[in-house]
Design a protein around this motif. Structure first.
Motif, PDB file in Angstrom:
ATOM      1  N   SER A 113       1.040  -1.159   0.062  1.00 42.20           N
ATOM      2  CA  SER A 113      -0.025   0.050  -0.091  1.00 42.20           C
ATOM      3  C   SER A 113       0.937   1.130   0.057  1.00 42.20           C
ATOM      4  N   CYS A 114       0.448   2.365  -0.935  1.00 43.90           N
ATOM      5  CA  CYS A 114       1.090   3.660  -0.539  1.00 43.90           C
ATOM      6  C   CYS A 114       0.152   4.630  -0.735  1.00 43.90           C
ATOM      7  N   ILE A 115       0.538   5.961  -0.699  1.00 45.18           N
ATOM      8  CA  ILE A 115      -0.188   7.162  -0.922  1.00 45.18           C
ATOM      9  C   ILE A 115       0.311   7.788  -2.290  1.00 45.18           C
ATOM     10  N   VAL A 116      -0.547   8.139  -3.113  1.00 50.85           N
ATOM     11  CA  VAL A 116      -0.282   8.898  -4.355  1.00 50.85           C
ATOM     12  C   VAL A 116      -0.786  10.300  -3.931  1.00 50.85           C
ATOM     13  N   LEU A 117       0.148  11.313  -3.970  1.00 50.88           N
ATOM     14  CA  LEU A 117      -0.226  12.610  -3.870  1.00 50.88           C
ATOM     15  C   LEU A 117      -0.515  13.269  -5.202  1.00 50.88           C
ATOM     16  N   VAL A 118      -1.567  13.910  -5.197  1.00 52.16           N
ATOM     17  CA  VAL A 118      -2.312  14.524  -6.429  1.00 52.16           C
ATOM     18  C   VAL A 118      -2.965  15.952  -5.734  1.00 52.16           C
ATOM     19  N   GLU A 119      -2.929  16.889  -6.896  1.00 48.38           N
ATOM     20  CA  GLU A 119      -3.339  18.091  -6.568  1.00 48.38           C
ATOM     21  C   GLU A 119      -4.889  18.195  -7.299  1.00 48.38           C
ATOM     22  N   VAL A 120      -5.784  18.588  -6.571  1.00 53.82           N
ATOM     23  CA  VAL A 120      -7.207  18.546  -7.363  1.00 53.82           C
ATOM     24  C   VAL A 120      -7.674  20.182  -7.198  1.00 53.82           C
ATOM     25  N   ASP A 121      -8.369  20.420  -7.988  1.00 51.64           N
ATOM     26  CA  ASP A 121      -9.029  21.647  -8.010  1.00 51.64           C
ATOM     27  C   ASP A 121      -9.989  21.839  -7.092  1.00 51.64           C
ATOM     28  N   ALA A 122      -9.900  22.902  -6.285  1.00 51.29           N
ATOM     29  CA  ALA A 122     -10.536  23.310  -5.132  1.00 51.29           C
ATOM     30  C   ALA A 122     -11.250  24.663  -5.090  1.00 51.29           C
ATOM     31  N   LEU A 123     -12.366  25.039  -4.152  1.00 51.22           N
ATOM     32  CA  LEU A 123     -12.825  26.412  -4.295  1.00 51.22           C
ATOM     33  C   LEU A 123     -11.852  27.461  -4.441  1.00 51.22           C
ATOM     34  N   GLU A 124     -10.762  27.339  -3.831  1.00 50.90           N
ATOM     35  CA  GLU A 124      -9.719  28.414  -3.481  1.00 50.90           C
ATOM     36  C   GLU A 124      -8.431  27.854  -4.148  1.00 50.90           C
ATOM     37  N   GLY A 125      -8.421  27.681  -5.603  1.00 53.13           N
ATOM     38  CA  GLY A 125      -7.264  27.169  -6.026  1.00 53.13           C
ATOM     39  C   GLY A 125      -7.068  25.512  -6.376  1.00 53.13           C
TER      40      GLY A 125
END
Length: 175
Positions: free
Chosen positions: A90-102
């Protein structure tokens, strides 16, 4: 990464550029998923995830990433309503997602990261309206690789803006 293809149309030569996308493939349960490699910020081992009380089951907890609090969602719980069993793969994949403030950095707990594949657009098809046990709005498309279908995950739709706002509050409260 890209191929230049020339096509003849009515005697005129047209240059069409076909983009071959690179995708990170991973397992959640027994199903293969993929996301564009451009969406992946980092892949890290699971260590010291702090559970956050009174949060939905799909929120696995928060991690300290170089001094920043990053929420981690259990992708299995989010997609299939069963919490993942953490193993040494198991591992953690870090991603950036669109949010209300950027944008917001989130970690996705997955069962195993497989490989990076180059998938030509000709092998990518729209998501079917049936046949999968996950919500169809979470599916960006289906990719055919060696006669096996891989679900291309729409990471910006896996969590709603309200849920992302809740994750942001959790991260801020944990600092």
């Amino acid at each position: 990464m890209s191929n230049l293809i020339r096509k003849e149309a009515g005697g005129n030569a047209l240059a069409v550029q076909e983009q071959v996308g690179q995708y990170l493939t991973f397992l959640v349960g027994s199903e293969s998923f993929a996301i564009s490699i451009l969406d992946v910020k980092e892949i890290i081992e699971i260590a010291n995830v702090t559970p956050v009380p009174l949060t939905p089951d799909y929120i696995h907890g928060v991690i300290n990433l170089r001094g920043n609090v990053v929420p981690v969602i259990d992708l299995s719980a989010r997609l299939k309503h069963r919490c993942a069993e953490v193993s040494k793969r198991s591992c953690i994949v870090l991603v950036e997602v669109d949010a209300l403030e950027g944008t917001q950095l989130i970690g996705m707990l997955v069962d195993e990261v497989r490989e990076i594949l180059e998938i030509p657009p000709a092998n990518i098809q729209p998501a079917p309206d049936f046949g999968s046990d996950i919500r169809t709005d979470f599916i960006q498309a289906m990719a055919r690789v060696n006669d096996v279908f891989i679900i291309l995950l729409a990471i910006n739709r896996v969590l709603s803006l309200e849920e992302l706002s809740q994750l942001n509050r959790i991260a801020q409260d944990s600092e």
